[in-house]
Design a protein around this motif. Sequence first.
Motif, mmCIF file in Angstrom:
data_model
loop_
_atom_site.group_PDB
_atom_site.id
_atom_site.type_symbol
_atom_site.label_atom_id
_atom_site.label_comp_id
_atom_site.label_asym_id
_atom_site.label_seq_id
_atom_site.Cartn_x
_atom_site.Cartn_y
_atom_site.Cartn_z
ATOM 1 N N LEU A 116 0.835 -1.202 0.000
ATOM 2 C CA LEU A 116 0.000 0.000 0.000
ATOM 3 C C LEU A 116 0.869 1.252 0.000
ATOM 4 O O LEU A 116 0.528 2.265 -0.619
ATOM 5 C CB LEU A 116 -0.951 -0.004 1.198
ATOM 6 C CG LEU A 116 -2.080 1.036 1.172
ATOM 7 C CD1 LEU A 116 -2.884 0.967 -0.113
ATOM 8 C CD2 LEU A 116 -3.004 0.848 2.375
ATOM 9 N N ALA A 117 2.025 1.191 0.668
ATOM 10 C CA ALA A 117 2.956 2.315 0.643
ATOM 11 C C ALA A 117 3.422 2.606 -0.779
ATOM 12 O O ALA A 117 3.609 3.772 -1.154
ATOM 13 C CB ALA A 117 4.147 2.033 1.548
ATOM 14 N N VAL A 148 0.748 4.572 -2.395
ATOM 15 C CA VAL A 148 0.788 5.941 -1.877
ATOM 16 C C VAL A 148 1.875 6.747 -2.590
ATOM 17 O O VAL A 148 1.663 7.914 -2.968
ATOM 18 C CB VAL A 148 1.033 5.926 -0.349
ATOM 19 C CG1 VAL A 148 1.318 7.336 0.167
ATOM 20 C CG2 VAL A 148 -0.184 5.339 0.375
ATOM 21 N N VAL A 188 0.722 7.615 -6.131
ATOM 22 C CA VAL A 188 -0.262 8.694 -6.087
ATOM 23 C C VAL A 188 0.428 10.036 -5.875
ATOM 24 O O VAL A 188 0.120 11.033 -6.543
ATOM 25 C CB VAL A 188 -1.298 8.421 -4.976
ATOM 26 C CG1 VAL A 188 -2.173 9.647 -4.719
ATOM 27 C CG2 VAL A 188 -2.167 7.222 -5.345
ATOM 28 N N ALA A 189 1.399 10.068 -4.957
ATOM 29 C CA ALA A 189 2.120 11.312 -4.684
ATOM 30 C C ALA A 189 2.887 11.784 -5.921
ATOM 31 O O ALA A 189 2.947 12.981 -6.225
ATOM 32 C CB ALA A 189 3.078 11.111 -3.516
ATOM 33 N N VAL A 204 -8.374 8.459 -5.906
ATOM 34 C CA VAL A 204 -7.757 8.395 -4.584
ATOM 35 C C VAL A 204 -8.000 9.725 -3.880
ATOM 36 O O VAL A 204 -7.361 10.733 -4.181
ATOM 37 C CB VAL A 204 -6.248 8.090 -4.681
ATOM 38 C CG1 VAL A 204 -5.646 8.006 -3.278
ATOM 39 C CG2 VAL A 204 -6.020 6.777 -5.430
ATOM 40 N N THR A 226 -4.680 9.645 1.346
ATOM 41 C CA THR A 226 -3.854 8.581 1.902
ATOM 42 C C THR A 226 -3.286 9.069 3.228
ATOM 43 O O THR A 226 -3.263 10.262 3.503
ATOM 44 C CB THR A 226 -2.694 8.190 0.962
ATOM 45 O OG1 THR A 226 -1.811 9.314 0.830
ATOM 46 C CG2 THR A 226 -3.208 7.769 -0.396
ATOM 47 N N THR A 256 -0.176 7.824 6.384
ATOM 48 C CA THR A 256 0.760 6.915 7.033
ATOM 49 C C THR A 256 0.975 7.419 8.452
ATOM 50 O O THR A 256 1.264 8.605 8.654
ATOM 51 C CB THR A 256 2.104 6.865 6.290
ATOM 52 O OG1 THR A 256 1.863 6.519 4.929
ATOM 53 C CG2 THR A 256 3.027 5.829 6.915
ATOM 54 N N ALA A 273 -6.654 9.306 7.219
ATOM 55 C CA ALA A 273 -7.077 9.291 5.824
ATOM 56 C C ALA A 273 -8.522 9.751 5.670
ATOM 57 O O ALA A 273 -8.851 10.529 4.763
ATOM 58 C CB ALA A 273 -6.898 7.891 5.240
ATOM 59 N N VAL A 286 -0.849 2.251 7.350
ATOM 60 C CA VAL A 286 -1.033 2.918 6.058
ATOM 61 C C VAL A 286 -2.490 2.768 5.665
ATOM 62 O O VAL A 286 -3.076 1.691 5.840
ATOM 63 C CB VAL A 286 -0.131 2.307 4.962
ATOM 64 C CG1 VAL A 286 -0.202 3.145 3.684
ATOM 65 C CG2 VAL A 286 1.310 2.170 5.442
ATOM 66 N N MET A 298 -5.816 4.277 2.803
ATOM 67 C CA MET A 298 -6.188 4.970 1.576
ATOM 68 C C MET A 298 -7.712 5.021 1.480
ATOM 69 O O MET A 298 -8.381 4.034 1.775
ATOM 70 C CB MET A 298 -5.608 4.240 0.353
ATOM 71 C CG MET A 298 -5.981 4.836 -0.991
ATOM 72 S SD MET A 298 -5.128 3.992 -2.375
ATOM 73 C CE MET A 298 -5.936 2.390 -2.347
#
Length: 376
Positions: free
Chosen positions: A89-90, A93, A96-97, A258, A261, A263, A282, A369, A371
């Motif tokens: 999942l990281a 993320v 997406v960033a 998305v 997100t 963390t 999130a 984490v 989302m």
Amino acid sequence: MTGAPVIVAARRTPIGTAGHALAGCTAADLAAAVIADLAGSLGDVPLREVVLGNCMGPGGDVARVAALQAGLPVTVPGLTVDRQCGSGLAAIVLAVAQLRAGETGAVLAGGVESASTAPWRMWPPRGDAAPVRYERAPFAPADVGDPDMGPAAELVAREAGIDRVAQDAYAARSHARAVATQQAGGFAAELVPVAGLDADERPRATLTVERLGRLRSAFEPGGAVTVGNSCGINDGAAAVTVVDAGTHRELGVPGLRVLATATAGVDPRRPGLGIVAAARQALDRAGLGLDDVDVVEFNEAFAGQVLACCAELELDPERVCREGGALALGHPWGASGAVLAVRLFSQLVRGGAGRTGLAAIAVGGGQGVAMVVETC
């Protein structure tokens, strides 16, 4: 949120039990199968990068190796990330960033784990002593708290008042749901067969509460956590195709936008609660509450841990993993966070189960984490 990146495709391998059907596949083998499948559907969309999470693999840059093995051009770079169980999942993320920051086109992101082929790891010898094999690297400094995940799950469940009966009931329900979904063909569209395996190995229709109740405590004498209400040790890979908003508009295909997100860090002695902190952050960033979420996917590392998180969040456990979770499907560490994203895509986009979804996973060492997505 109309400018947010969008997940437009999601696939995974079947999840195998370590030492069984996928035992001959390396991490790169598993990941390459999924990457090749996703890349084959990109058409003219430029592929910018492959980002993969991995915990226990051969080291080096597994994402790069898998991308090349999948037949991608040498011009497509690869990045491997390690946030332990949250790695898959990281990786999403990070994708997406990257796209939020102005990159255009597609990024393939997810995770992979081959517990079957994970190399042995040794601490170097000191003086005349022999090298010492270890099962895992430290999650946190010993003086801060570095428990194994099983004893940590016992602590979290005990403090939340989650008894053995409740944990076994939850585990049995996860298996029953996964078996029902499997029999109805609910996983078929998300699976990429590998090494002759075309279905998840672990779900058991016969795993009833009564059978689970006969198992011994796994980590502490008289404890409530057993091998039956814990996840397995597994092999598998999962990934998604994430595109920028402009590319999504050009494609005109359904997907998952998305929304947010997160963390988070929590007490390393209670790592399973990372789901709570990350999910709250999130949801807050998305401007939503749990009542606004249609599909909830938490990684089911331990039944007691999930139930403790639900209690903390005031969330009905019946809403979690409605088609079965990691207790039934398995927990291929570096891939599991990405499996959650694939499951959201299947239920929300392919299955029309609602509009919004939440995925969250806890991490050894005290992290989480999460989302939040919506259909678009």
